[in-house]
Design a protein around this motif. Sequence first.
Motif, PDB file in Angstrom:
ATOM      1  N   ASP A 105       0.820  -1.225   0.000  1.00  0.00           N
ATOM      2  CA  ASP A 105       0.000   0.000   0.000  1.00  0.00           C
ATOM      3  C   ASP A 105       0.851   1.272   0.000  1.00  0.00           C
ATOM      4  OD1 ASP A 105      -2.578  -1.007  -0.193  1.00  0.00           O
ATOM      5  OD2 ASP A 105      -2.865  -1.173   1.976  1.00  0.00           O
ATOM      6  N   HIS A 135      -4.717   1.821  -6.773  1.00  0.00           N
ATOM      7  CA  HIS A 135      -3.566   1.921  -5.865  1.00  0.00           C
ATOM      8  C   HIS A 135      -2.686   0.673  -5.913  1.00  0.00           C
ATOM      9  CE1 HIS A 135      -5.784  -0.518  -2.909  1.00  0.00           C
ATOM     10  NE2 HIS A 135      -4.622  -0.697  -2.319  1.00  0.00           N
ATOM     11  N   HIS A 186      -2.896  -7.201  -5.153  1.00  0.00           N
ATOM     12  CA  HIS A 186      -3.269  -7.500  -3.758  1.00  0.00           C
ATOM     13  C   HIS A 186      -4.720  -7.150  -3.422  1.00  0.00           C
ATOM     14  CE1 HIS A 186      -2.331  -3.182  -2.856  1.00  0.00           C
ATOM     15  NE2 HIS A 186      -3.297  -3.364  -1.978  1.00  0.00           N
TER      16      HIS A 186
HETATM   17 FE   LIG Z   1      -4.347  -2.034  -0.728  1.00  0.00          FE
END
Ligand SMILES: [Fe+2]
Length: 193
Positions: free
Chosen positions: A55, A88, A114
């Motif tokens: 992230d 993202h 992910h």
């Molecule tokens: Fe994520």
Amino acid sequence: MDQEYLQESIEQFLCEANCLKTYTHCIAVGDYACKLAERFMADPHKAQIAGYLHDISAIYPDDQRVAVANKMGIALCKEELTLPMIIHQKISREIALGQFNITDLEILSAIECHTTLKGNYSTLDLVVFIADKIKWDQDGEPPYITGLMTALDHSLESAAYYYIDYLLNHDIQVIHPWLNEAYVKLKQQLESA
Ligand SMILES: [Fe+2]
Ligand SMILES: [Fe+2]
């Protein structure tokens, strides 16, 4: 790259952008992915790195993600234009490659899918995907946790299928093509097992 050095670099990168919460989440996911990898025969070191960086794109808010992706030369599908949050995962891959010098294709793949998984997933992709759902980035316990953990007692594939099925039956905003491909493939695999 040395794990501790990587962790410090990520901390600095995210803290400078006021994303301390994301940093805590990334480390939790990386450490849990490492354990899952040991259990399910994936590379624990790669799982940890992918989790730590998954992230990293949190530095860009949702309303900047289409522009950032365009600038990075990332191809977008219409579902990503509808819900830029999903982009993202692809931006994180680019940052991992461009700023953290991660060139391992298995790690980059796990970062890149992910959120949605993808049709031709690897065990490492599954490990990072599941770790992110168990160590989620919101407060409290995820609503799907009990069922997910039970499914995980069977296999990573069962857990991934359980989660996507849960998603499809709840408040999903758009169905990303990769998520759909993963769902179909998981279903086939579980039925033939
Ligand atoms: Fe994520
Ligand atoms: Fe995450």
